[in-house]
Design a protein around this motif. Structure first.
Motif, PDB file in Angstrom:
ATOM      1  N   ILE A   7      55.086  -7.808  61.795  1.00 21.09           N
ATOM      2  CA  ILE A   7      54.273  -6.651  62.152  1.00 21.09           C
ATOM      3  C   ILE A   7      55.189  -5.435  62.266  1.00 21.09           C
ATOM      4  O   ILE A   7      56.216  -5.492  62.939  1.00 21.09           O
ATOM      5  N   VAL A   8      54.807  -4.347  61.599  1.00 17.19           N
ATOM      6  CA  VAL A   8      55.564  -3.089  61.684  1.00 17.19           C
ATOM      7  C   VAL A   8      54.638  -2.064  62.339  1.00 17.19           C
ATOM      8  O   VAL A   8      53.739  -1.520  61.698  1.00 17.19           O
ATOM      9  N   ASP A   9      54.870  -1.801  63.630  1.00 18.31           N
ATOM     10  CA  ASP A   9      53.953  -0.949  64.397  1.00 18.31           C
ATOM     11  C   ASP A   9      54.693  -0.393  65.600  1.00 18.31           C
ATOM     12  O   ASP A   9      55.342  -1.148  66.337  1.00 18.31           O
ATOM     13  N   GLU A  13      52.957  -2.578  72.643  1.00 14.10           N
ATOM     14  CA  GLU A  13      52.102  -3.501  73.396  1.00 14.10           C
ATOM     15  C   GLU A  13      51.124  -4.223  72.472  1.00 14.10           C
ATOM     16  O   GLU A  13      50.901  -5.434  72.607  1.00 14.10           O
ATOM     17  N   LEU A  14      50.545  -3.478  71.532  1.00 12.56           N
ATOM     18  CA  LEU A  14      49.618  -4.093  70.588  1.00 12.56           C
ATOM     19  C   LEU A  14      50.341  -5.067  69.671  1.00 12.56           C
ATOM     20  O   LEU A  14      49.855  -6.176  69.407  1.00 12.56           O
ATOM     21  N   ALA A  15      51.512  -4.661  69.178  1.00 12.09           N
ATOM     22  CA  ALA A  15      52.295  -5.532  68.298  1.00 12.09           C
ATOM     23  C   ALA A  15      52.692  -6.813  69.027  1.00 12.09           C
ATOM     24  O   ALA A  15      52.607  -7.917  68.468  1.00 12.09           O
ATOM     25  N   THR A  18      49.666  -9.082  69.470  1.00 12.07           N
ATOM     26  CA  THR A  18      49.309  -9.712  68.198  1.00 12.07           C
ATOM     27  C   THR A  18      50.268 -10.847  67.868  1.00 12.07           C
ATOM     28  O   THR A  18      49.850 -11.925  67.427  1.00 12.07           O
ATOM     29  N   CYS A  19      51.557 -10.616  68.104  1.00 16.08           N
ATOM     30  CA  CYS A  19      52.558 -11.669  67.888  1.00 16.08           C
ATOM     31  C   CYS A  19      52.241 -12.902  68.725  1.00 16.08           C
ATOM     32  O   CYS A  19      52.245 -14.036  68.228  1.00 16.08           O
ATOM     33  N   GLU A  20      52.006 -12.673  69.995  1.00 14.98           N
ATOM     34  CA  GLU A  20      51.749 -13.793  70.905  1.00 14.98           C
ATOM     35  C   GLU A  20      50.488 -14.551  70.507  1.00 14.98           C
ATOM     36  O   GLU A  20      50.442 -15.786  70.584  1.00 14.98           O
ATOM     37  N   TYR A  21      49.466 -13.815  70.086  1.00 13.06           N
ATOM     38  CA  TYR A  21      48.214 -14.458  69.663  1.00 13.06           C
ATOM     39  C   TYR A  21      48.436 -15.307  68.418  1.00 13.06           C
ATOM     40  O   TYR A  21      47.981 -16.457  68.340  1.00 13.06           O
ATOM     41  N   PHE A  31      57.820  -8.731  65.363  1.00 13.88           N
ATOM     42  CA  PHE A  31      57.442  -7.343  65.145  1.00 13.88           C
ATOM     43  C   PHE A  31      58.644  -6.420  65.252  1.00 13.88           C
ATOM     44  O   PHE A  31      59.623  -6.720  65.943  1.00 13.88           O
ATOM     45  N   VAL A  32      58.578  -5.317  64.512  1.00 20.59           N
ATOM     46  CA  VAL A  32      59.556  -4.238  64.588  1.00 20.59           C
ATOM     47  C   VAL A  32      58.772  -2.934  64.718  1.00 20.59           C
ATOM     48  O   VAL A  32      57.555  -2.913  64.491  1.00 20.59           O
ATOM     49  N   THR A  33      59.455  -1.854  65.074  1.00 15.95           N
ATOM     50  CA  THR A  33      58.728  -0.618  65.383  1.00 15.95           C
ATOM     51  C   THR A  33      58.967   0.520  64.394  1.00 15.95           C
ATOM     52  O   THR A  33      58.371   1.580  64.536  1.00 15.95           O
TER      53      THR A  33
END
Length: 224
Positions: A7-9, A13-15, A18-21, A31-33
């Protein structure tokens, strides 16, 4: 390391959520930002699918997608709060495979991701097939015409692979939208553009196709 999804976001918190889910359902996800972190991550790890935001702090997700497409055709889902048709069309035309509007449902997003990953696994299981001078290599995600790489991009490969799997059979437009794009939002124009690009790379004479034929009012057929 091998990851199902990156995930690139810059919405951390949302990323993270989503990762945990995704991890709960067996998809190894990170994820990276920003774009720089994404590029570095992709050089150091194997990733099957990318979730990419458009509005990153230091770089547009559109630009990042264009750069990634020069190196790989891994599936890219855009995730964005931007709602306009222009943004959606831009995302798809530069190589995006889907467009997910924020706020998104984690369960729906997971389902979309799993469908694509399952399709990729199915293609990999078949590995390599050849018919009438056309060779399709599922592992390398390449199509060879008379032993020369046709240079298909990510969506072009998916479209051709579906037509190849149903060769000598009429495939409807709605079937292609559902199985290649995964969403019936897309217009006939989008499909027509991709078919034209396929013909330019596959046919000896794209203006007089003998392989990918149009069935007017219905869809297309790949004759091999």
């Amino acid at each position: 390391m091998n990851y199902s999804c990156l995930i690139v976001d810059d919405e951390q918190e949302l990323a993270q959520a989503t990762c945990e889910y995704f991890e709960m359902f067996g998809l190894h996800t990170a994820f990276v930002t920003n774009g720089e972190e994404c590029r570095r991550f992709l050089t150091q790890n194997e990733v099957k699918l990318l979730l990419l935001d458009i509005n990153l702090k230091n770089e547009s997700g559109f630009l990042l997608c264009k750069d990634i497409r020069k190196e790989t055709d891994l599936p890219i889902f855009f995730i964005s709060a931007r709602q306009s048709d222009d943004d959606i069309l831009m995302a798809l035309n530069i190589g995006g495979d889907d467009y997910i509007k924020k706020p998104y449902s984690l369960s729906v997003l997971l389902a979309k991701v799993k469908v694509v990953l399952k399709r990729m696994e199915s293609m990999n299981d078949r590995k390599r097939e050849e018919t009438g001078g056309i060779c399709i290599d599922y592992n390398a995600r390449k199509v060879l015409v008379d032993q020369k790489d046709a240079g298909l991009k990510g969506k072009e490969f998916k479209l051709f692979a579906y037509l190849y799997a149903h060769k000598n059979t009429v495939v409807t437009k709605s079937e292609l939208f559902a199985n290649v794009w995964g969403d019936e939002f897309f217009s006939d124009g989008t499909l027509n553009v991709h078919i034209r690009k396929l013909r330019e790379k596959i046919e000896k004479d794209p203006n007089n196709p003998v392989l990918i034929k149009t069935i007017w009012g219905t869809g297309y057929i790949l004759e091999l």
